[in-house]
Design a protein around this motif. Sequence first.
Motif, PDB file in Angstrom:
ATOM      1  N   GLY A 162       0.813  -1.218   0.000  1.00 29.92           N
ATOM      2  CA  GLY A 162       0.000   0.000   0.000  1.00 29.92           C
ATOM      3  C   GLY A 162       0.839   1.257   0.000  1.00 29.92           C
ATOM      4  N   TYR A 215      -0.697   4.470  -1.762  1.00 28.51           N
ATOM      5  CA  TYR A 215      -1.950   4.827  -1.105  1.00 28.51           C
ATOM      6  C   TYR A 215      -1.679   5.337   0.309  1.00 28.51           C
ATOM      7  N   ARG A 230      -7.763  -1.345  -6.891  1.00 32.94           N
ATOM      8  CA  ARG A 230      -6.503  -1.861  -6.335  1.00 32.94           C
ATOM      9  C   ARG A 230      -6.081  -3.174  -6.988  1.00 32.94           C
TER      10      ARG A 230
END
Length: 152
Positions: A44, A47, A88
């Motif tokens: 991640g 993000y 995603r």
Amino acid sequence: AMIDTNVKGLLYVTRVIAPKMVAAGRGHIFNIGSIAGTEAYENGAVYCASKHAVHAISQSMRADLLSAGIKVTEIRPGMVETEFSEVRFHGDKKRADAVYDGVEPLTGADIAEAIAWAAQLPAHMNVNDMVLMPSQQAGAYYTHRKTKQKTL
């Protein structure tokens, strides 16, 4: 795209709206962050970085706009069922849906309700930071997934 949306988009909109609020001597800015803004997790990086930026911008914005009478609230949800998982996982709907297996996630309506509540508070009261989680989630790495019971 995440940096453009989560960071630059936030800054561009704020640059247009905040001066109008300052001129009016009042207003309330709501920034949508995430628990990823303070709890990084594997795979991640971008993000999490973008949501860390939203968190820092919200804190700084609150200080910068304090004397102008502008409230700033950051909403930082945990698991919310949106198209985020599908994006995603590059359109892999099966993999995206698996994110929510055994969990009742928050919804966009839940987030809107929290914003509406904070927006109606008296002028002398502000929620600086609101962390919202499904009741089955305690953090980025703590989720209780209920398994389906087999019936006889």
